[in-house]
Design a protein around this motif. Structure first.
Motif, PDB file in Angstrom:
ATOM      1  N   ALA A  76       0.813  -1.212   0.000  1.00 12.68           N
ATOM      2  CA  ALA A  76       0.000   0.000   0.000  1.00 12.68           C
ATOM      3  C   ALA A  76       0.851   1.269   0.000  1.00 12.68           C
ATOM      4  CB  ALA A  76      -0.938   0.005   1.203  1.00 12.68           C
ATOM      5  N   LEU A 149      -7.830  -1.434   4.695  1.00 15.32           N
ATOM      6  CA  LEU A 149      -7.075  -1.469   3.448  1.00 15.32           C
ATOM      7  C   LEU A 149      -7.945  -1.131   2.241  1.00 15.32           C
ATOM      8  CD1 LEU A 149      -4.870  -4.625   4.099  1.00 15.32           C
ATOM      9  CD2 LEU A 149      -4.038  -2.283   3.758  1.00 15.32           C
ATOM     10  N   ARG A 154      -6.430   4.345   3.674  1.00 11.33           N
ATOM     11  CA  ARG A 154      -5.225   3.675   3.164  1.00 11.33           C
ATOM     12  C   ARG A 154      -4.326   4.644   2.389  1.00 11.33           C
ATOM     13  NH1 ARG A 154      -7.360   1.219  -0.634  1.00 11.33           N
ATOM     14  NH2 ARG A 154      -6.437   2.498  -2.273  1.00 11.33           N
TER      15      ARG A 154
END
Length: 207
Positions: A76, A149, A154
């Motif tokens: 990420a 997420l 995120r």
């Protein structure tokens, strides 16, 4: 809740600074695991973590899930660097996704929409009532982490770049660079120290 609980699980990897950066896994000792489970239950009483045994089976499964999530966190924050100390030990993206999805599938986590008349809609979840406490807690923790997420927070996820820090954090304002003011101070001291050392080693030109 999603953000803080996801970070609380992923950040169970710590650095012991007095040992020059040795990594400590909070979940790998029975005492550390028990303390962490109790802290989660104290902050989020809806999670039945107080009834989860602090044994090897719990540690092994929770560490497996935590490492999968750390791999997803590393993905990420890319192309920025991930948290460095265990980056070489993390599963690849496909394995991490498979691990997380297997937990949710095996526990039969079922999302359902909740929308109070005077509030915002939200996704809650349920697991079978006959599921054992360990599986119930781990599946619930995994579900919350995946919600984070898949959510907008995120985009602000970062790995703290301060020396000897292994933590992930979510930026709260555009100027934030570190997970805490202590890490910011340590980073500035480190830059000053190494800047002085480099200037002290510069050779004087020969006349």
């Amino acid at each position: 809740m999603d953000t803080q609980l996801a970070l609380t699980l992923v950040n169970t990897v710590r650095v012991i600074r007095r040992t020059r950066g040795r990594v400590r896994d909070v979940l790998r000792s029975p005492e550390g695991l028990r303390d962490w489970l109790d802290q989660v239950h104290e902050r989020w009483p809806m999670f039945p973590t107080d009834a989860v045994p602090a044994d090897t089976a719990t540690a092994d499964r929770l560490v497996e899930v935590r490492q999968a999530l750390r791999a997803l966190f590393a993905h990420a924050v890319a192309p920025d660097p991930p948290s460095a100390p265990d980056a070489h030990e993390l599963p690849d993206l496909d394995v991490a996704l498979a691990t997380v999805n297997q937990v949710l599938r095996e526990a039969e986590v079922t999302p359902h929409l909740v929308w109070p008349g005077d509030g915002e809609p939200d996704l809650h979840w349920s697991v079978p009532v006959d599921l054992d406490e360990r599986s119930r807690a781990i599946a619930s923790l995994t579900w919350v982490a995946t919600r984070f997420l898949a959510g907008p927070a995120r985009e602000q996820l970062r790995a703290c770049p301060a020396p000897l820090c292994v933590l992930y954090f979510v930026k709260e304002h555009h100027r934030q660079q570190w997970c805490s003011s202590a890490c910011g101070n340590r980073a500035r001291v480190s830059r000053y120290y190494y800047g002085r050392r480099e200037s002290d080693t510069v050779e004087e030109p020969v006349s």
